[in-house]
Every structure is written in structure tokens, then in C-alpha cells.
Design a protein around this motif. Structure first.
Motif, PDB file in Angstrom:
ATOM      1  N   ARG A  89       0.815  -1.218   0.000  1.00  0.00           N
ATOM      2  CA  ARG A  89       0.000   0.000   0.000  1.00  0.00           C
ATOM      3  C   ARG A  89       0.847   1.266   0.000  1.00  0.00           C
ATOM      4  NH1 ARG A  89      -3.784  -2.159   4.750  1.00  0.00           N
ATOM      5  NH2 ARG A  89      -1.672  -2.457   5.509  1.00  0.00           N
ATOM      6  N   THR A 139       3.916  -0.011  -4.557  1.00  0.00           N
ATOM      7  CA  THR A 139       2.836  -0.303  -5.497  1.00  0.00           C
ATOM      8  C   THR A 139       3.351  -0.138  -6.926  1.00  0.00           C
ATOM      9  OG1 THR A 139       1.340   0.739  -3.903  1.00  0.00           O
ATOM     10  CG2 THR A 139       0.435   0.168  -6.050  1.00  0.00           C
ATOM     11  N   THR A 170      -5.461  -2.190  -4.293  1.00  0.00           N
ATOM     12  CA  THR A 170      -4.302  -2.268  -3.403  1.00  0.00           C
ATOM     13  C   THR A 170      -4.744  -2.775  -2.041  1.00  0.00           C
ATOM     14  OG1 THR A 170      -3.497  -0.261  -4.507  1.00  0.00           O
ATOM     15  CG2 THR A 170      -2.286  -1.016  -2.582  1.00  0.00           C
ATOM     16  N   GLY A 174       0.376  11.133  -5.778  1.00  0.00           N
ATOM     17  CA  GLY A 174      -0.593  11.953  -6.481  1.00  0.00           C
ATOM     18  C   GLY A 174      -1.152  13.100  -5.657  1.00  0.00           C
ATOM     19  N   TRP A 175      -1.439  12.840  -4.398  1.00  0.00           N
ATOM     20  CA  TRP A 175      -2.107  13.854  -3.588  1.00  0.00           C
ATOM     21  C   TRP A 175      -1.210  15.056  -3.306  1.00  0.00           C
ATOM     22  CZ3 TRP A 175      -0.142  15.249   1.163  1.00  0.00           C
ATOM     23  CH2 TRP A 175       0.800  14.389   1.735  1.00  0.00           C
ATOM     24  N   LEU A 190       2.394  12.701   4.713  1.00  0.00           N
ATOM     25  CA  LEU A 190       0.948  12.789   4.915  1.00  0.00           C
ATOM     26  C   LEU A 190       0.627  13.093   6.372  1.00  0.00           C
ATOM     27  CD1 LEU A 190      -1.917  12.473   3.819  1.00  0.00           C
ATOM     28  CD2 LEU A 190      -1.759  10.010   4.227  1.00  0.00           C
ATOM     29  N   ARG A 228      -2.475  20.825   9.169  1.00  0.00           N
ATOM     30  CA  ARG A 228      -3.841  21.119   8.783  1.00  0.00           C
ATOM     31  C   ARG A 228      -4.767  21.160  10.002  1.00  0.00           C
ATOM     32  NH1 ARG A 228      -7.202  20.254   4.351  1.00  0.00           N
ATOM     33  NH2 ARG A 228      -5.496  21.281   3.280  1.00  0.00           N
ATOM     34  N   ARG A 229      -4.617  20.151  10.844  1.00  0.00           N
ATOM     35  CA  ARG A 229      -5.515  20.019  11.986  1.00  0.00           C
ATOM     36  C   ARG A 229      -5.374  21.186  12.977  1.00  0.00           C
ATOM     37  NH1 ARG A 229      -6.694  14.037  13.210  1.00  0.00           N
ATOM     38  NH2 ARG A 229      -7.362  14.453  11.077  1.00  0.00           N
ATOM     39  N   PHE A 244       1.521  16.661   7.130  1.00  0.00           N
ATOM     40  CA  PHE A 244       0.545  17.559   6.519  1.00  0.00           C
ATOM     41  C   PHE A 244      -0.731  17.612   7.354  1.00  0.00           C
ATOM     42  CE2 PHE A 244      -2.909  18.534   3.529  1.00  0.00           C
ATOM     43  CZ  PHE A 244      -2.421  19.683   2.930  1.00  0.00           C
ATOM     44  N   ARG A 245      -1.172  16.447   7.796  1.00  0.00           N
ATOM     45  CA  ARG A 245      -2.384  16.382   8.615  1.00  0.00           C
ATOM     46  C   ARG A 245      -2.206  17.144   9.926  1.00  0.00           C
ATOM     47  NH1 ARG A 245      -3.996  10.554   7.621  1.00  0.00           N
ATOM     48  NH2 ARG A 245      -5.513  10.714   5.938  1.00  0.00           N
ATOM     49  N   ARG A 293      -9.427  22.402 -10.650  1.00  0.00           N
ATOM     50  CA  ARG A 293      -8.289  23.125 -10.098  1.00  0.00           C
ATOM     51  C   ARG A 293      -7.563  23.920 -11.185  1.00  0.00           C
ATOM     52  NH1 ARG A 293      -4.586  22.531  -5.909  1.00  0.00           N
ATOM     53  NH2 ARG A 293      -6.508  22.311  -4.731  1.00  0.00           N
ATOM     54  N   GLU A 323       0.458  16.831  -5.184  1.00  0.00           N
ATOM     55  CA  GLU A 323       0.335  17.883  -6.183  1.00  0.00           C
ATOM     56  C   GLU A 323      -1.009  18.588  -6.062  1.00  0.00           C
ATOM     57  OE1 GLU A 323      -0.277  16.568 -10.111  1.00  0.00           O
ATOM     58  OE2 GLU A 323      -0.579  18.647 -10.762  1.00  0.00           O
ATOM     59  N   VAL A 324      -1.946  17.891  -5.471  1.00  0.00           N
ATOM     60  CA  VAL A 324      -3.330  18.284  -5.593  1.00  0.00           C
ATOM     61  C   VAL A 324      -3.833  19.044  -4.355  1.00  0.00           C
ATOM     62  CG1 VAL A 324      -4.998  16.577  -4.808  1.00  0.00           C
ATOM     63  CG2 VAL A 324      -4.773  17.086  -7.256  1.00  0.00           C
ATOM     64  N   VAL A 325      -3.079  18.963  -3.276  1.00  0.00           N
ATOM     65  CA  VAL A 325      -3.448  19.747  -2.100  1.00  0.00           C
ATOM     66  C   VAL A 325      -3.028  21.193  -2.340  1.00  0.00           C
ATOM     67  CG1 VAL A 325      -3.266  17.841  -0.497  1.00  0.00           C
ATOM     68  CG2 VAL A 325      -1.246  19.207  -0.988  1.00  0.00           C
ATOM     69  N   SER A 326      -3.511  22.099  -1.492  1.00  0.00           N
ATOM     70  CA  SER A 326      -3.060  23.467  -1.646  1.00  0.00           C
ATOM     71  C   SER A 326      -2.521  23.976  -0.318  1.00  0.00           C
ATOM     72  CB  SER A 326      -4.197  24.369  -2.146  1.00  0.00           C
ATOM     73  OG  SER A 326      -5.396  24.023  -1.511  1.00  0.00           O
ATOM     74  N   TRP A 333      -6.062  11.056  -0.218  1.00  0.00           N
ATOM     75  CA  TRP A 333      -5.951  12.452  -0.640  1.00  0.00           C
ATOM     76  C   TRP A 333      -7.281  13.187  -0.611  1.00  0.00           C
ATOM     77  CZ3 TRP A 333      -8.612  14.281  -4.871  1.00  0.00           C
ATOM     78  CH2 TRP A 333      -9.164  13.317  -5.731  1.00  0.00           C
ATOM     79  N   VAL A 368      -7.274  17.353   0.682  1.00  0.00           N
ATOM     80  CA  VAL A 368      -7.355  18.535  -0.177  1.00  0.00           C
ATOM     81  C   VAL A 368      -8.334  19.518   0.453  1.00  0.00           C
ATOM     82  CG1 VAL A 368      -6.824  17.308  -2.315  1.00  0.00           C
ATOM     83  CG2 VAL A 368      -9.186  17.473  -1.550  1.00  0.00           C
TER      84      VAL A 368
END
Lengths: 328, 328
Positions: free
Chosen positions: A70, A75, B75, A271-272, A245, A252-253, A248-249, B252, A274-277, B272, B276
Motif C-alpha cells: 500500500r 505499489t 491495493t 498523487g495527492w 501525509l 492542517r488540523r 501535513f495532517r 483546479r 500535487e493536488v493539495v493546496s 488524498w 485537499v
DNA sequence: GTGAAAGCGCTAACAC
DNA sequence: GTGTTAGCGCTTTCAC
């Protein structure tokens, strides 16, 4: 009850040897070949791979032992390995060790019982330094992690250099109080920390690092403590996707802004990220190349056991995103 | 050259049958058992699994054939399946079909040649309706996708209900012009679309849906067209994690705000989606339960081939996040 | 080119 | 309890 080669031979009116030759690449006349192929159709024959492996003493199987499928790095590597393997007519046995040396030992034993042709292996730090990895009865290619030269091939990232790239970038952007969290179970975590510390030293900066379990919750806790403390770092480096991750959490929290409250960077271009801001600055690993190269090294080693162990080191690629935007 | 059971027998001064009994669970006196175990130690013996499988006619192997292990649903399912399998002393052969029916056929053939004990299979729509899935020579449990009753066990999500939950929630929040993108290669995409359309109809709303390749880039293109058009939908539903990612990227990239410019919801609670901003409203699938249940169904089927085919349907769980906040 | 026969390493009857 | 023996289904000599 599946049909055996014997029934195909009877159906075609030939000997089992001829059927076997049609299956393989032995010399068979066109006439007999046609009859055998027809008999295979009619009977719905499927070769028994266990019998074939036993008799031919070639398992046509490679093992892939990683910590956790995972984890996106594994993967992707596993897809690359499996694609290359099936392409070559080999099977893959995949095992997850969860960074647990007991499971590792158990699966190494399984690999022996399967008489695998070769093994691609991401060991824990404990196992990476085992001196007998080259005496398992089949060649081993280490990926992602390797101890001091154990006499086996390895495909690695230039961890020290990658860490230095992150540090240089952060310092360049005006950050000075930089903390780092690193996985404690792998040589990779160790190397990334050492590279981090060395780079910080070059800049004349003190650094604070922690070794933790390479899982998001551990990182969230760990980074949370930092963020809550009076002398909060102004930037944090996380040594893999899971830790990133968690970090980041944690930010964020607590409503800590990126990069205003704290800058954040790490390893693995999941992937994520790139997609967070803002997007997260990361070191991207060439995962497909790593998987393919591991297979190549294995194939070459099988062709010639004599060549001395090689270590292929890939550079990481620094992807700069908003999470480390300049401090001023 | 690995040692065989013969050499262990010689070392221990017993017959090969006794060694075999120690390995299995035959009756052996404590004295001989100890001698054999010692001999195994000394010789470094490892049983040859190919020979064992051939002779015992039990492969102790299950197949797991999915479209792409990088899809987070698979996965997670694969970890659940593998953990359960190794726990039970079984091996797992994992294959990726990339939604390609040719690869599916090839791997089904491989499963026969391996004489697998059973197969857990996520087929494409074409293959799902094959009538001979119950005549492969071993039991099959379908996961994630299933055609009209093909006479095999299946573990599925209640797709229609899940789609309806998304629609009801969106309508509740004030959205009316709702578009949907769905995977075209699976029965799952089909079912989710039908559930979507039915729910929209219940609300007396027209709906626009597209079937596309279940990959992020396809979704990005597809959603991009909608967002650029004059009659842009005010909400979009994506039928899996990959499509959701593509849709998110499309919004986005165009600077379309969520949910102000367009609301977004979908399937699969990938990591993710929570991280986000705003978080994405999704249907969470019980991935571990699905994997474990598939294994259970297989085990029960192996114990009794007679029971009639069962379909286990799990409900999805609606996780409401910011991406579908109320319109007013 | 083709067939007969041996045997890969193991388990499962079957005798004792 | 233990040993002897006959294969599981296939590939690989070895003759012809």
C-alpha cells in the motif's frame, strides 16, 4: 480432473515426448505438430506448471518481498516488476513484511521452498546487513534499502544527495530552523537523515531530527509535538510519503498555514501531494526505472553469477511547489 | 543444489516416509521426530513446494486477478486477501489485466496451468458475462464487478444505492444540474450510472452522463469540456477514485472553485480526498471487509461445492465533506 | 524426428 | 509407528 499430457498423446496418436516437444521448442515435423495441436484443442489440455517446474528444475518464478504494497513506492515498483516478469514468462510471488523481521525470515524461507529463480527484496535495517543474503540459493537484488556491501546487487536512490537538495532549497528560500522526521526501520531513513544532517552542517545550521515508525499516525503525533512547542521549527522535512501525509495532517488540523506557519517538504511524489493546496515540494523517485532496473540486474545476474555485485543509484528529482515558497 | 528429503532421511537414519510425516502431521514417535528435526537443521533442508503440489494435487495457491494494483481499491483488497491467504498457508498469484480482455484470457489460462485452488477476480464487463466462469476447474469469487448471475459467488458494493446517496445528498444541498462520469469497462460503472440516472429521475431532474476509460486523464479531459461549456453543470459525480482525481484536477486547473463553481463528489475514500481543500465528499467502500469476505466465500465454496452461488452486497458509506457544501 | 524409459522430490497406500 | 513402493505430470536422455 484436468487432462494430462498422456491423454493428449493418446488423442494425437503420438508419444508424450512428442507432445512435450510441441509444448516446448523441440524438433517436430509439421504433420505431427498439427495433430498434437489439434489434440490439445480437443482435450482442453493445460500443462501442469508444478510438474514442469519439478522436472525441469526451473521455477520460472521470482519473489518480490516488500514492507507494504500500500506504500505507493512499492505499489508502482511492483507493477513495473510484474509487467517485466510476465512479459518474460515468469511468475511473481509478492509478500508484505510490514517491517517485521520475523515475517521477513518466514518469507525468505518461503522463497527457498518455492525454489524461486531470484528475489527482489526491500529489507528492514536488521535484515539488510545479514551476511548470508548471497547464500540463499538464488540471487537477490535489493531495492530501496541496502546495508553495507553485503555482496548482492542493489537499486537505490541517492538519498544523501536528495536530502541535501531539500535542505539547500529550504535554506535558499530563507528557512533556518529545519526539523526532520525519518523512518527508523530502514537504512533509507538512516541515509536520508545523515544526508540531511550533513547538509545542515554545511550551512552552519543546527538540526533536530527524529526517527519514528514509517507510518502516517506516528508522523502526525511527532510533528504535532513540534508544532505545539514554543520553539516551533519553521520548516519540516519528512522522509517518505506516509510521513509527509502525517505531517501535513498535523499542520492542517492545527490550522498552521503552509508555508507561512511552517514549510513542508518530503520524499515521494504521490498523487495527492500535487493536488493539495499549497502543493507539496517533494523528491520524486524514478519508480518505474527502479523496478525495471531491478529486473534487469536480476536477469544479468542469472546469466552470469560471476560478475561482482553492482549498486545502481538513481538521482531524485526535486519538484518545487508552494509548500516551501520563499520566506520573505 | 538444494538437499532433498532423501538426504534428510539418510542423515536421520529413517525412511523418507518418516521425514514426510514429520513435515506433515503423520504419527511419528518423539524419538524419531527429534532425530528428523535435527537432520533437517543440519542439512538445511527446505521442502520443494512444486513436488509437494504435484504429488498432493493441492496447489495451496489462489489467484487474484484485478485490473490494476495501483488502483487504491485493489491495493487494499489485495492486502486483505494476501494476509488472509498467507495466514492459511496459501500462496497468492497476483495479475494485472489493465482492463484488457486479452490479458484476462491469458491470465485465466495461467490460473488453470497453476492449478489454483480458487480465484478472486475483478473482470471487465465483457468477461463478467462469460458463462463458463464456473467451468474453469476451480471456484471463482468475483469482486467489485459481476455480470448477470453467472453462477459464481460475488462480493459487491450496493452501487445503485450508493449512487442514490450521492444524488440525494447533492439535491438536498441545492444542486440541480448534476453530471456524472462513469467507467466504461466495468459492470460497476454501468450500475453506478443506472443508479445515478434512476435517482435523478426520482427527483424529476434530467441528467447527463458519460462513459469513459476509468483513468484520471480521461476524466480530466471529459470534465474539462463540461467546465468550459456554456451550460456548465453545478455538480459532478465521478464513479471511482481515478475519475475523481481527474475531475478535481480539471476544476483546479481552470480555477473553478469547489463547491462555488462546481460541486464534486465520487467513489472511493482515498487518502488524498480528505486532505485537499475543500475535502471531497465520497462513498467509502469497506475494502478490508470486501477482501476478507471474498476469501471466506472461497473457503466455504471449497468446503462445499454444492451450495448455490451467493452474492454478498456491502453498503457504501457517505462521507460528507466541503466539496458539496450547501449551495445557498 | 520420434518413442521408450528414467526420474525430478514428494505423499499416500499398503504392508508389517 | 515405520518402511517400501508406486506414482503425481512432466522433461530429458538415449536409442533408433
Amino acid at each position: 480432473m484436468p487432462v494430462s499430457i498422456k491423454e493428449v498423446a493418446r488423442e494425437a496418436g503420438v508419444s508424450v515426448a512428442t507432445v512435450s516437444r510441441v509444448l516446448g521448442k523441440g524438433p517436430v515435423s509439421d504433420a505431427l505438430r498439427a495433430r498434437v495441436e489439434r489434440a490439445i484443442e480437443i482435450t482442453g489440455y493445460r500443462p501442469n506448471l508444478s510438474a514442469r517446474r519439478l522436472r525441469s528444475r526451473r521455477s520460472q518464478t521470482i519473489g518480490l518481498v516488500v514492507s507494504d504494497i500500500r506504500n505507493s513506492f512499492f505499489t508502482s515498483v511492483s507493477r513495473a516488476v510484474e509487467d517485466a516478469a510476465y512479459e518474460a514468462g515468469w511468475r511473481v510471488i509478492l509478500c508484505n513484511t510490514d517491517e517485521n523481521p520475523d515475517k521477513e525470515a518466514m518469507y525468505l524461507r518461503l522463497m527457498q521452498e518455492e525454489r524461486v529463480t531470484g528475489l527482489i527484496f526491500a529489507p528492514t535495517r536488521d535484515t539488510a546487513s545479514r551476511q548470508d543474503l548471497d547464500a540463499l540459493g538464488f540471487p537477490v537484488v535489493l531495492i530501496d534499502r541496502a546495508g553495507p556491501a553485503t555482496g548482492v546487487d542493489a537499486v537505490l536512490l541517492d538519498n544523501a544527495r536528495a536530502s541535501a537538495m531539500l535542505v539547500d532549497h529550504l535554506v535558499d528560500a530563507g528557512y533556518r530552523r529545519i526539523g526532520g522526521i525519518f523512518g527508523k526501520t530502514s537504512t533509507t531513513g538512516q541515509e536520508r537523515r545523515d544526508g540531511f544532517a550533513a547538509a545542515m552542517a554545511l550551512h552552519g545550521l543546527p538540526c533536530e531530527t527524529k526517527f519514528i515508525l514509517p507510518q502516517a499516525p506516528a508522523a502526525e503525533d511527532s510533528v504535532g509535538v513540534w508544532l505545539d512547542s514554543a520553539d516551533r521549527p519553521d520548516a519540516i522535512v519528512a522522509s517518505n510519503g506516509q510521513l509527509l501525509l502525517g505531517a501535513f495532517r498535523a499542520a492542517r488540523r492545527r490550522g498552521v498555514a503552509l508555508p507561512g506557519g511552517v514549510a513542508l517538504a518530503g520524499f515521494d511524489n504521490e498523487g495527492w501531494t500535487e493536488v493539495v493546496s499549497p502543493g507539496l515540494t517533494v523528491i520524486e523517485q524514478p519508480v518505474l526505472d527502479i523496478g525495471r532496473t531491478a529486473m534487469s540486474l536480476l536477469v544479468e545476474r542469472l546469466a552470469d553469477a560471476g560478475i561482482s555485485p553492482r549498486k545502481v543509484v538513481f538521482p531524485g528529482r526535486l519538484l518545487i511547489r508552494g509548500s516551501t515558497a520563499g520566506k520573505r
